[in-house]
Design a protein around this motif. Sequence first.
Motif, PDB file in Angstrom:
ATOM      1  N   SER A  63      25.453 -38.668 -47.552  1.00 35.73           N
ATOM      2  CA  SER A  63      24.334 -37.843 -47.452  1.00 35.73           C
ATOM      3  C   SER A  63      23.604 -37.596 -48.771  1.00 35.73           C
ATOM      4  CB  SER A  63      24.896 -36.498 -46.643  1.00 35.73           C
ATOM      5  OG  SER A  63      23.599 -35.748 -46.510  1.00 35.73           O
ATOM      6  N   TYR A 120      24.914 -37.863 -51.816  1.00 32.20           N
ATOM      7  CA  TYR A 120      25.672 -37.184 -52.818  1.00 32.20           C
ATOM      8  C   TYR A 120      26.755 -38.111 -53.184  1.00 32.20           C
ATOM      9  CZ  TYR A 120      23.149 -32.860 -52.209  1.00 32.20           C
ATOM     10  OH  TYR A 120      22.110 -31.892 -52.358  1.00 32.20           O
ATOM     11  N   LEU A 128      30.893 -33.100 -46.263  1.00 29.85           N
ATOM     12  CA  LEU A 128      29.621 -33.912 -45.901  1.00 29.85           C
ATOM     13  C   LEU A 128      29.827 -35.184 -44.996  1.00 29.85           C
ATOM     14  CD1 LEU A 128      27.988 -34.513 -49.351  1.00 29.85           C
ATOM     15  CD2 LEU A 128      27.044 -33.302 -47.727  1.00 29.85           C
ATOM     16  N   SER A 135      29.884 -33.890 -41.420  1.00 32.85           N
ATOM     17  CA  SER A 135      28.573 -33.396 -41.067  1.00 32.85           C
ATOM     18  C   SER A 135      28.241 -31.881 -41.146  1.00 32.85           C
ATOM     19  CB  SER A 135      28.078 -33.714 -39.648  1.00 32.85           C
ATOM     20  OG  SER A 135      27.997 -35.071 -39.599  1.00 32.85           O
ATOM     21  N   LYS A 136      29.004 -31.324 -42.337  1.00 27.07           N
ATOM     22  CA  LYS A 136      29.197 -29.979 -42.795  1.00 27.07           C
ATOM     23  C   LYS A 136      27.943 -29.770 -43.823  1.00 27.07           C
ATOM     24  CE  LYS A 136      33.702 -28.711 -40.954  1.00 27.07           C
ATOM     25  NZ  LYS A 136      35.145 -28.581 -41.692  1.00 27.07           N
ATOM     26  N   PHE A 137      26.721 -30.321 -43.524  1.00 29.58           N
ATOM     27  CA  PHE A 137      25.898 -30.430 -44.630  1.00 29.58           C
ATOM     28  C   PHE A 137      25.439 -28.859 -45.291  1.00 29.58           C
ATOM     29  CE2 PHE A 137      24.865 -33.946 -41.525  1.00 29.58           C
ATOM     30  CZ  PHE A 137      25.376 -34.889 -42.607  1.00 29.58           C
ATOM     31  N   GLU A 138      25.163 -27.997 -44.687  1.00 29.99           N
ATOM     32  CA  GLU A 138      24.797 -26.701 -44.958  1.00 29.99           C
ATOM     33  C   GLU A 138      25.791 -26.129 -45.875  1.00 29.99           C
ATOM     34  OE1 GLU A 138      23.424 -22.340 -43.160  1.00 29.99           O
ATOM     35  OE2 GLU A 138      22.597 -24.175 -42.197  1.00 29.99           O
ATOM     36  N   GLU A 162      26.123 -28.299 -49.150  1.00 33.19           N
ATOM     37  CA  GLU A 162      25.018 -27.936 -49.971  1.00 33.19           C
ATOM     38  C   GLU A 162      25.274 -26.675 -50.812  1.00 33.19           C
ATOM     39  OE1 GLU A 162      21.254 -29.264 -48.967  1.00 33.19           O
ATOM     40  OE2 GLU A 162      21.719 -31.190 -49.234  1.00 33.19           O
TER      41      GLU A 162
END
Length: 101
Positions: free
Chosen positions: A58, A60, A84, A87-90, A93
């Motif tokens: 993603s 990074y 990431l 899928s724990k993007f928030e 980030e």
Amino acid sequence: MKLLVFGDLMEKINKEYDVSRVTAYSMASKIVNKCPKRLYINIMEWIQGDSISDIYISDYSIPMILSIWKSNDFLRALEVMMDLSQSKFEQAEFKIWEMRR
């Protein structure tokens, strides 16, 4: 691969983070069980003291995160990469940019 990495990872954590062997064992167990296989290359590079390769999830990579943080906290960056990969993007980030403040 997991068994080969585990002992060396435990030793590296024990040495680099100055934690007890019990804590290092626990940290290594969590990493080996949660880490995506493609990031094992980065773990091996860290254990061997080599430069860490850019393996992107993603947009990074571990070297990118460490650069943003101006830090060498490999395990914290690896934790973000594991977030990431799940899928724990928030959440990831937030961790990346929180360390910048």
